[in-house]
Design a protein around this motif. Sequence first.
Motif, PDB file in Angstrom:
ATOM      1  N   MET A 246       0.841  -1.204   0.000  1.00  0.00           N
ATOM      2  CA  MET A 246       0.000   0.000   0.000  1.00  0.00           C
ATOM      3  C   MET A 246       0.870   1.246   0.000  1.00  0.00           C
ATOM      4  N   GLU A 247       0.442   2.265  -0.736  1.00  0.00           N
ATOM      5  CA  GLU A 247       1.139   3.546  -0.762  1.00  0.00           C
ATOM      6  C   GLU A 247       0.232   4.627  -0.197  1.00  0.00           C
ATOM      7  N   ILE A 248       0.749   5.383   0.744  1.00  0.00           N
ATOM      8  CA  ILE A 248       0.010   6.479   1.383  1.00  0.00           C
ATOM      9  C   ILE A 248       0.839   7.745   1.252  1.00  0.00           C
ATOM     10  N   GLY A 249       0.222   8.804   0.710  1.00  0.00           N
ATOM     11  CA  GLY A 249       0.917  10.080   0.572  1.00  0.00           C
ATOM     12  C   GLY A 249       1.549  10.311  -0.773  1.00  0.00           C
ATOM     13  N   TYR A 250       1.418   9.347  -1.690  1.00  0.00           N
ATOM     14  CA  TYR A 250       2.012   9.477  -3.015  1.00  0.00           C
ATOM     15  C   TYR A 250       1.001   9.910  -4.076  1.00  0.00           C
ATOM     16  N   ASP A 251      -0.271   9.664  -3.837  1.00  0.00           N
ATOM     17  CA  ASP A 251      -1.343  10.084  -4.738  1.00  0.00           C
ATOM     18  C   ASP A 251      -2.430  10.713  -3.872  1.00  0.00           C
ATOM     19  N   LEU A 252      -2.349  12.044  -3.684  1.00  0.00           N
ATOM     20  CA  LEU A 252      -3.238  12.705  -2.734  1.00  0.00           C
ATOM     21  C   LEU A 252      -4.701  12.671  -3.185  1.00  0.00           C
ATOM     22  N   GLU A 253      -4.942  12.684  -4.495  1.00  0.00           N
ATOM     23  CA  GLU A 253      -6.324  12.607  -4.968  1.00  0.00           C
ATOM     24  C   GLU A 253      -6.942  11.267  -4.576  1.00  0.00           C
ATOM     25  N   LYS A 254      -6.188  10.235  -4.707  1.00  0.00           N
ATOM     26  CA  LYS A 254      -6.652   8.904  -4.295  1.00  0.00           C
ATOM     27  C   LYS A 254      -6.813   8.837  -2.782  1.00  0.00           C
ATOM     28  N   ASP A 255      -5.880   9.449  -2.061  1.00  0.00           N
ATOM     29  CA  ASP A 255      -5.946   9.441  -0.596  1.00  0.00           C
ATOM     30  C   ASP A 255      -7.170  10.194  -0.088  1.00  0.00           C
ATOM     31  N   ARG A 256      -7.541  11.278  -0.750  1.00  0.00           N
ATOM     32  CA  ARG A 256      -8.691  12.084  -0.310  1.00  0.00           C
ATOM     33  C   ARG A 256     -10.005  11.301  -0.360  1.00  0.00           C
ATOM     34  N   LYS A 257     -10.068  10.287  -1.174  1.00  0.00           N
ATOM     35  CA  LYS A 257     -11.278   9.481  -1.268  1.00  0.00           C
ATOM     36  C   LYS A 257     -11.437   8.563  -0.053  1.00  0.00           C
ATOM     37  N   ARG A 258     -10.337   8.345   0.663  1.00  0.00           N
ATOM     38  CA  ARG A 258     -10.380   7.416   1.798  1.00  0.00           C
ATOM     39  C   ARG A 258     -10.068   8.075   3.135  1.00  0.00           C
ATOM     40  N   PHE A 259      -9.222   9.116   3.098  1.00  0.00           N
ATOM     41  CA  PHE A 259      -8.718   9.697   4.338  1.00  0.00           C
ATOM     42  C   PHE A 259      -8.877  11.213   4.335  1.00  0.00           C
ATOM     43  N   THR A 260      -8.552  11.816   5.474  1.00  0.00           N
ATOM     44  CA  THR A 260      -8.452  13.270   5.562  1.00  0.00           C
ATOM     45  C   THR A 260      -7.088  13.699   5.037  1.00  0.00           C
ATOM     46  N   VAL A 261      -7.077  14.708   4.176  1.00  0.00           N
ATOM     47  CA  VAL A 261      -5.822  15.276   3.682  1.00  0.00           C
ATOM     48  C   VAL A 261      -5.863  16.774   3.947  1.00  0.00           C
ATOM     49  N   THR A 262      -4.877  17.287   4.658  1.00  0.00           N
ATOM     50  CA  THR A 262      -4.866  18.696   5.041  1.00  0.00           C
ATOM     51  C   THR A 262      -4.471  19.588   3.877  1.00  0.00           C
ATOM     52  N   GLU A 263      -4.558  20.907   4.103  1.00  0.00           N
ATOM     53  CA  GLU A 263      -4.215  21.880   3.066  1.00  0.00           C
ATOM     54  C   GLU A 263      -2.776  21.728   2.581  1.00  0.00           C
ATOM     55  N   SER A 264      -1.886  21.368   3.487  1.00  0.00           N
ATOM     56  CA  SER A 264      -0.479  21.230   3.104  1.00  0.00           C
ATOM     57  C   SER A 264      -0.133  19.826   2.618  1.00  0.00           C
ATOM     58  N   GLY A 265      -1.150  18.963   2.507  1.00  0.00           N
ATOM     59  CA  GLY A 265      -0.905  17.636   1.946  1.00  0.00           C
ATOM     60  C   GLY A 265      -0.523  16.565   2.927  1.00  0.00           C
ATOM     61  N   ILE A 266      -0.891  16.727   4.200  1.00  0.00           N
ATOM     62  CA  ILE A 266      -0.644  15.703   5.203  1.00  0.00           C
ATOM     63  C   ILE A 266      -1.822  14.731   5.222  1.00  0.00           C
ATOM     64  N   VAL A 267      -1.548  13.452   5.042  1.00  0.00           N
ATOM     65  CA  VAL A 267      -2.596  12.428   5.062  1.00  0.00           C
ATOM     66  C   VAL A 267      -2.786  11.960   6.508  1.00  0.00           C
ATOM     67  N   VAL A 268      -4.028  11.946   6.960  1.00  0.00           N
ATOM     68  CA  VAL A 268      -4.327  11.585   8.352  1.00  0.00           C
ATOM     69  C   VAL A 268      -5.184  10.314   8.374  1.00  0.00           C
ATOM     70  N   ILE A 269      -4.681   9.293   9.052  1.00  0.00           N
ATOM     71  CA  ILE A 269      -5.394   8.014   9.143  1.00  0.00           C
ATOM     72  C   ILE A 269      -5.809   7.795  10.599  1.00  0.00           C
ATOM     73  N   PRO A 270      -7.098   7.638  10.867  1.00  0.00           N
ATOM     74  CA  PRO A 270      -7.581   7.551  12.251  1.00  0.00           C
ATOM     75  C   PRO A 270      -7.238   6.243  12.953  1.00  0.00           C
ATOM     76  N   LYS A 271      -7.364   6.278  14.251  1.00  0.00           N
ATOM     77  CA  LYS A 271      -6.991   5.162  15.119  1.00  0.00           C
ATOM     78  C   LYS A 271      -7.781   3.886  14.814  1.00  0.00           C
ATOM     79  N   GLY A 272      -7.059   2.786  14.724  1.00  0.00           N
ATOM     80  CA  GLY A 272      -7.689   1.467  14.637  1.00  0.00           C
ATOM     81  C   GLY A 272      -8.373   1.140  13.334  1.00  0.00           C
ATOM     82  N   ILE A 273      -8.297   2.011  12.318  1.00  0.00           N
ATOM     83  CA  ILE A 273      -8.974   1.739  11.060  1.00  0.00           C
ATOM     84  C   ILE A 273      -8.365   0.519  10.377  1.00  0.00           C
ATOM     85  N   VAL A 274      -9.209  -0.257   9.705  1.00  0.00           N
ATOM     86  CA  VAL A 274      -8.727  -1.424   8.979  1.00  0.00           C
ATOM     87  C   VAL A 274      -8.535  -1.037   7.525  1.00  0.00           C
ATOM     88  N   LEU A 275      -7.330  -1.161   7.034  1.00  0.00           N
ATOM     89  CA  LEU A 275      -7.008  -0.778   5.658  1.00  0.00           C
ATOM     90  C   LEU A 275      -7.005  -1.998   4.732  1.00  0.00           C
TER      91      LEU A 275
END
Length: 275
Positions: A246-275
Amino acid sequence: MNYSQMLEFHKEKKADLTISVIEVPKEKAGEFGVCEVDKDYRVKGIIEKPKKQIEKIGGRKSVYASMGIYIFNTEGLKKILDKDAKDEKSSHDFAKNIIPMMLSSGRVYAFDFKDKDKNQPKYWRDVGSIDAYFEANMDLIQVVPPINLYDKKWPFRTYQEQYGPAKSVWAEEDTNRIGMALNSIISNGCIISGGKVKSSILSPDVRINSFSEVTGSILMAGVEIARYAKVKRAIIDKNVKVPQKMEIGYDLEKDRKRFTVTESGIVVIPKGIVL
C-alpha cells in the motif's frame, strides 16, 4: 514555560489580567489573537485573528500574539464576572465579553515570552490545526531543534510503558533489505526490520517491515507497516496496520477518497482503522 517569571511580572504591574504573548511575523497575524500594547506593555486592544485587519496593526514587522495563557487578579475577575452575569445580552464568553470588559480597567498587561539573553522569542507553537501539529513534531527532528528534549536541566516528565529498547535488523545491501532510520526519533519498543525510516517520528511499539519506506511521517503507538508499503507525509494513529504494497501520501487525490488530507498535503489516518 516558567510561569514564575510571568507571575512576578503580574505582581510588579499590579495587573488585573496578564496575557502571555509572543512575537510572530506580521503575515501570520491572522492565525492568532493579537494584542496591541504600549511601551510599558499595557494592552490597549485585542484583535481576534485579524486576517483582514492586519493594516490596523502598527508598522512593526512582527506582532504580539496571545498564547492563551492568563493570570487574573482574583478580586478584579470576580467583579467582572458578577457584572457580566447580570448582562442578559452577554454570551458570557471570556474572549468576547470578559477580557474586553477588563481592558476598560486599564490594568491589563502583556508578558513578552522572550529569551532575554538571546533577545528572541522562546519556543512556543500553537497546535490548533493538524498542519501545525505536524510542523511542531518535525521541529523535534532538526539537527539543532528549537526545543531540546535532551536537556537534563529542563526534563520532560511523561509516562513511558516498559518496552524493550528500539532496534533495527537486516543489512542485506544486495537485496536492499536494510533496517535503518535517518534524521528520526525512534521510541522504545520499535523494531525496524529491513525497512527504511527517514525524517519521521515513531511512537512506542511501531514495527517497520522489510522493503517498506516511511518518510516525513508521524506513526503513533502500535502502528505496523507491512512489507513493500510506502508512507510519505502522513500521520497514522494508534494500532493501524498498513498492508503490503500500500502507498500512502504518493497520490493525494486517491488518498482524499479514503482519508483526511490537510491543506499542506498531510494524510491523516484515524486510530484502529482497517485498511
